[in-house]
Design an enzyme around this catalytic site. Structure first.
Site, PDB file in Angstrom:
ATOM      1  N   ILE A  21    -118.047  53.622  81.494  1.00 25.43           N
ATOM      2  CA  ILE A  21    -118.868  54.057  80.366  1.00 25.43           C
ATOM      3  C   ILE A  21    -118.465  55.434  79.855  1.00 25.43           C
ATOM      4  O   ILE A  21    -119.006  55.925  78.864  1.00 25.43           O
ATOM      5  CB  ILE A  21    -120.369  54.056  80.729  1.00 25.43           C
ATOM      6  CG1 ILE A  21    -120.651  54.936  81.950  1.00 25.43           C
ATOM      7  CG2 ILE A  21    -120.854  52.632  80.975  1.00 25.43           C
ATOM      8  CD1 ILE A  21    -122.127  55.048  82.303  1.00 25.43           C
ATOM      9  N   ALA A  27    -111.656  62.317  85.625  1.00 25.62           N
ATOM     10  CA  ALA A  27    -112.679  61.450  86.216  1.00 25.62           C
ATOM     11  C   ALA A  27    -113.024  60.308  85.278  1.00 25.62           C
ATOM     12  O   ALA A  27    -112.824  60.398  84.066  1.00 25.62           O
ATOM     13  CB  ALA A  27    -113.939  62.261  86.533  1.00 25.62           C
ATOM     14  N   ASP A 138    -121.673  75.903  78.441  1.00 25.55           N
ATOM     15  CA  ASP A 138    -121.087  74.962  77.476  1.00 25.55           C
ATOM     16  C   ASP A 138    -122.178  74.113  76.837  1.00 25.55           C
ATOM     17  O   ASP A 138    -122.049  72.891  76.727  1.00 25.55           O
ATOM     18  CB  ASP A 138    -120.043  74.076  78.169  1.00 25.55           C
ATOM     19  CG  ASP A 138    -119.142  73.347  77.160  1.00 25.55           C
ATOM     20  OD1 ASP A 138    -119.041  73.813  76.004  1.00 25.55           O
ATOM     21  OD2 ASP A 138    -118.559  72.311  77.520  1.00 25.55           O
TER      22      ASP A 138
END
Length: 450
Positions: A21, A27, A138
């Site tokens: 997804i 990763a 962030d």
């Protein structure tokens, strides 16, 4: 006749793993289900070898430790961390409502009351992080997810910092240019709390305006505007909202409003409902230490099963999650202009035709194409040729001769992905399934009830 392929189904400990997804440079995020409780989760999978080669052990360990430390209703929850001989598995809360960025991109600017609700939840979560000595660094709409009830969840702590240096300041220049505070660009050290507050101010502006306060085509001009806070509020902002935003987007971090003062501001307090915090428990980092110390006795079991099939048939629990209950019409993207980081469309063409059509469309757009079975990876440059864009595609069979194509951004800026998808989809008219007739709807209902 369909060409068969080998599909590997995987189980990691008590989790049955499904489709990818999300993914990045280091990763992949897999959809998974806890077979003991039935809970759907997101499982971030990292290769130990990749982490070691890129000297990312400390960064990953910090990210995991921070996510375990911050337990707040408006922060994506980390359930547990597992490891095998070659992989690390980070088991996270599965958040189903998409990114806040998607909502803005589709809907445009939000109303003041809706913007205020998201902002209140953001400030609540951020205040909690800062109380734990955690600075996100962030914050942007792409890193703010929405759950099924529309509540905000902060995600992606990959650039966060746990504690400040001896001088009380942080020194790493990081973040996303349009949302970064001016002092972060100065390379002289900065206060993590103040820089996070600045990013929240930019987010609030974007929610209410539908566009960025600082937006230039080149970084030099962008940084010049950020350094002097060169922006103006649209006339539909209330006077109270303008007052708050101007105090947040103060280029002087010492004069910039603090979170406590934000909470006391009249605009923030309107319709404010304090969040119910989780019970404060002692945080145990033993599983994280075991993962990084290669404690073999704590390795999770991995099971793989191969079977011959065509395009991957979705598990029932994946279909139900995707279709928002048991209404498969949610799988059909009739809103041609609506793009998300992960977007789907339906085709009744043969799977091989779907793959070849998408391959040709991507190559015409200048992308390098890698195809393996019924998965594709497109790599190319952004429209302004300044950055990389990587897009992953996969074909699933959701019913006999009905295929769902899932397209997702792997690497690159979300706005660039939006531009790509609209052009790409326009080249796929021959394989798209047009709006469903009532007969088709009833057929789908019968299929899903089996």
């Amino acid at each position: 006749m369909k060409k068969s392929r080998k599909v590997v189904t995987r189980r990691v400990g008590k989790y049955e793993m499904g489709r990818t997804i999300g993914e990045g440079n280091f990763a992949k995020v897999k959809f998974a289900q806890n077979t003991e409780t039935g809970e759907n989760v997101a499982m971030k999978v990292l290769e130990k070898g990749t982490i070691l080669r890129n000297r990312m052990v400390d960064q990953i360990k910090r990210e995991i430790s921070i996510m375990k430390l911050v337990r707040h209703p408006n922060i994506v929850r980390l359930n547990e961390v597992l490891a095998s001989q070659s992989k690390i598995y980070i088991v996270l809360e599965f958040v189903t409502g998409g990114e806040l960025f998607d909502k803005i991109a589709h809907q445009g600017r939000l109303g003041e009351n809706e913007s205020r609700r998201y902002f209140q939840q953001l400030i609540d979560a951020l205040d909690y992080c800062h109380s734990k000595g955690v600075y996100h660094r962030d914050l942007k709409p792409e890193n703010l997810l929405l759950d099924s009830q529309g509540n905000l969840k902060i995600s992606d702590f990959g650039l966060s910092a746990l504690s400040q240096q001896e001088d009380g300041l942080l020194h790493t220049t990081c973040g996303t240019p349009n949302y970064v505070a001016p002092e972060v660009l100065g390379h002289k050290g900065y206060d993590g709390a103040a820089s996070d507050v600045w990013s929240c101010g930019v987010i609030l502006y974007v929610l209410m305006a539908g566009y960025l306060p600082f937006d230039e085509s080149d970084l030099v001009s962008l940084y010049r505007r950020i350094n002097v806070a060169d922006f103006s509020c649209p006339n539909w902002f209330s006077a109270s909202a303008q007052s708050l935003i101007s105090r947040i987007l103060d280029p002087d971090p010492i004069k910039r409003i603090k979170i406590k003062e934000i909470r006391d501001h009249e605009w923030f307090k309107k319709n404010y409902e304090p969040v119910q915090l989780y019970e404060d428990k002692d945080i145990n980092l033993d599983d994280i230490l075991a993962v990084f110390n290669d404690a073999e006795e704590r390795y999770v079991s991995e099971q793989r099963e191969e079977k011959e099939t065509g395009p991957l048939m979705m598990n029932a629990f994946e279909l139900i999650t995707l279709s928002q209950g048991l209404n498969l019409s949610a799988l059909f993207d009739r809103r041609q202009g609506y793009v998300k980081r992960q977007t789907r469309f339906i085709s009744r063409k043969p799977a091989k035709v779907i793959i070849s059509t998408m391959d040709a469309a991507a190559r015409l757009m200048g992308f390098r194409v890698q195809t393996r079975n019924y998965k594709m990876r497109l790599e190319g440059l952004t429209t302004n040729k300044t950055g990389q864009l990587v897009v992953a595609l996969e074909v699933f069979e959701v019913a006999p001769s009905i295929f769902m194509i899932e397209v997702r951004k792997a690497v690159g800026e979300t706005l660039e992905y939006h531009k790509f998808y609209k052009t790409f989809r326009g080249r796929l008219e021959d394989i798209l399934w047009k709006p469903i007739h009532e007969a088709d709807k009833s057929q789908l209902k019968r299929t899903e009830s089996r």
